[in-house]
Design an enzyme around this catalytic site. Sequence first.
Site, PDB file in Angstrom:
ATOM      1  N   SER A  55       0.791  -1.237   0.000  1.00 21.56           N
ATOM      2  CA  SER A  55       0.000   0.000   0.000  1.00 21.56           C
ATOM      3  C   SER A  55       0.823   1.287   0.000  1.00 21.56           C
ATOM      4  CB  SER A  55      -0.985   0.016   1.166  1.00 21.56           C
ATOM      5  OG  SER A  55      -0.315   0.196   2.384  1.00 21.56           O
ATOM      6  N   LYS A  98       0.219   4.539   6.714  1.00 19.61           N
ATOM      7  CA  LYS A  98      -0.433   5.341   5.669  1.00 19.61           C
ATOM      8  C   LYS A  98       0.041   6.785   5.765  1.00 19.61           C
ATOM      9  CE  LYS A  98      -3.189   1.844   4.705  1.00 19.61           C
ATOM     10  NZ  LYS A  98      -2.925   1.003   3.588  1.00 19.61           N
TER      11      LYS A  98
END
Length: 182
Positions: A55, A98
């Site tokens: 990710s 993230k």
Amino acid sequence: MKRCNDVCCVCVGGEMFRSALGKTLGFVGYTIQYGCIAHCAFEYIGEFVACSGPSMEPTITSHDVVFSERLSRHLCRIENGDIVIAKSPFDPHMNVCKRVIGLEGDKVCTSGPSDIFKTHQYVPKGHVWLEGDNLRNSTDSRSYGPVPYALIRGRVCLKLWPLHHVGALNQSPTGRVVKRSD
């Protein structure tokens, strides 16, 4: 005489036992003491994190090791563009890595990169909007919505492994970081 020898043997054995017990208790005491220091350091200063998953590619790839400092979280110094480690909103036993795309009050684009029609959402008070740098292969706030600020564990400030990539992390390759209009 025999009786005296038995008593002496007991005395010597008792001293050896006390000495061994004292050394063992001393070792346990130091272990607990240093364990508490290590726990406080990892809980309040920072920790080393081994990342996995696609990710955050190309910024962070699987098996990269980063240092996540925790002081920014406690001082409310998380900003747009920062990479953070947070508890997963789906699984409290799992952490996610993230990038902060929006802070409370920011208007963020909630649609994917290939969506024709763009949708937007305001980030509510006490929340942040998190996205992976690899937009096509990331489960992030576009899937689970804004993340409570309290779930942030720390801010990633350094990549430590692999050695040829040691250093501060670069800017977002997606350019999706919201600029505040204060």
